[in-house]
Design a protein around this motif. Sequence first.
Motif, mmCIF file in Angstrom:
data_model
loop_
_atom_site.group_PDB
_atom_site.id
_atom_site.type_symbol
_atom_site.label_atom_id
_atom_site.label_comp_id
_atom_site.label_asym_id
_atom_site.label_seq_id
_atom_site.Cartn_x
_atom_site.Cartn_y
_atom_site.Cartn_z
ATOM 1 N N UNK A 17 79.510 -1.751 82.508
ATOM 2 C CA UNK A 17 79.467 -0.890 81.314
ATOM 3 C C UNK A 17 80.823 -0.971 80.616
ATOM 4 N N UNK A 18 80.864 -0.530 79.372
ATOM 5 C CA UNK A 18 82.087 -0.576 78.573
ATOM 6 C C UNK A 18 83.018 0.583 78.914
ATOM 7 N N UNK A 19 84.334 0.299 78.854
ATOM 8 C CA UNK A 19 85.351 1.340 79.029
ATOM 9 C C UNK A 19 86.097 1.464 77.714
ATOM 10 N N UNK A 58 86.865 10.947 81.106
ATOM 11 C CA UNK A 58 86.442 12.258 80.604
ATOM 12 C C UNK A 58 84.956 12.328 80.289
ATOM 13 N N UNK A 59 84.286 11.138 80.148
ATOM 14 C CA UNK A 59 82.837 11.203 79.902
ATOM 15 C C UNK A 59 82.180 9.858 80.198
ATOM 16 N N UNK A 60 80.863 9.914 80.390
ATOM 17 C CA UNK A 60 80.039 8.717 80.557
ATOM 18 C C UNK A 60 78.691 9.027 79.929
ATOM 19 N N UNK A 61 78.307 8.225 78.900
ATOM 20 C CA UNK A 61 77.048 8.485 78.201
ATOM 21 C C UNK A 61 75.931 7.538 78.637
ATOM 22 N N UNK A 62 76.146 6.809 79.709
ATOM 23 C CA UNK A 62 75.134 5.858 80.188
ATOM 24 C C UNK A 62 75.486 4.421 79.811
ATOM 25 N N UNK A 63 76.326 4.249 78.773
ATOM 26 C CA UNK A 63 76.754 2.909 78.341
ATOM 27 C C UNK A 63 78.275 2.770 78.290
ATOM 28 N N UNK A 64 78.956 3.843 77.984
ATOM 29 C CA UNK A 64 80.412 3.799 77.787
ATOM 30 C C UNK A 64 81.067 4.896 78.610
ATOM 31 N N UNK A 65 82.112 4.478 79.371
ATOM 32 C CA UNK A 65 82.955 5.452 80.070
ATOM 33 C C UNK A 65 84.192 5.618 79.205
ATOM 34 N N UNK A 66 84.480 6.857 78.812
ATOM 35 C CA UNK A 66 85.631 7.132 77.959
ATOM 36 C C UNK A 66 86.751 7.707 78.819
ATOM 37 N N UNK A 67 87.949 7.127 78.619
ATOM 38 C CA UNK A 67 89.134 7.568 79.359
ATOM 39 C C UNK A 67 90.103 8.270 78.415
ATOM 40 N N UNK A 68 90.823 9.226 78.933
ATOM 41 C CA UNK A 68 91.832 9.955 78.168
ATOM 42 C C UNK A 68 93.117 9.111 78.164
ATOM 43 N N UNK A 69 93.077 7.956 77.428
ATOM 44 C CA UNK A 69 94.199 7.016 77.360
ATOM 45 C C UNK A 69 94.336 6.461 75.950
#
Length: 168
Positions: A17-19, A58-69
């Motif tokens: 998945x995308x980061x 901070x989140x994962x919507x099923x396709x993208x994991x979002x990082x606080x960076x």
Amino acid sequence: MINMKYEDIAWDQVTNKQARGINDYDLGEIQEVSTEYVMTLKGHSDRKIFQLPKRLAKSFDGNIVTFQLSESESNLFLVVDKELVDERNPPVIDETLESSKKQDKLQINDTQVPIEEAKKIEMGLVHEELVIEQKRLSKPMEIDERHTDPSTEIKIPLKSEETAVNEG
């Protein structure tokens, strides 16, 4: 996008998945997940490998994991040494090259053929000439006996130069 605790993310579902970081900064594709880190690979020819701490997710919507960076902060997690532990390295494609060689045989025949060349060389040669002039005297000279011997020989050395050819 719903913020969540990193412990609540389904980490077993994030591989491939995308980061993303702050402002949708691309952190690549997630390759592996360990107990504390996520390994991502960004790019193909100019590859970047990130080792991102899970605690910054901070989140994962099923396709993208979002990082606080942010983009500049992500450079702190850029993996420079690709020789980390094997479990952290992305797979490397093995390429095998086959080589062969071709030999050509050459034959050289040694034949010596004399070649004659005519060359003209201008060379200045020096020689000396003896010029004897007969002059009439206004008064006749007296001749004594000593000078009348016809067999008297007078030698006058003269100089001359000749060409010499040296082969070499």
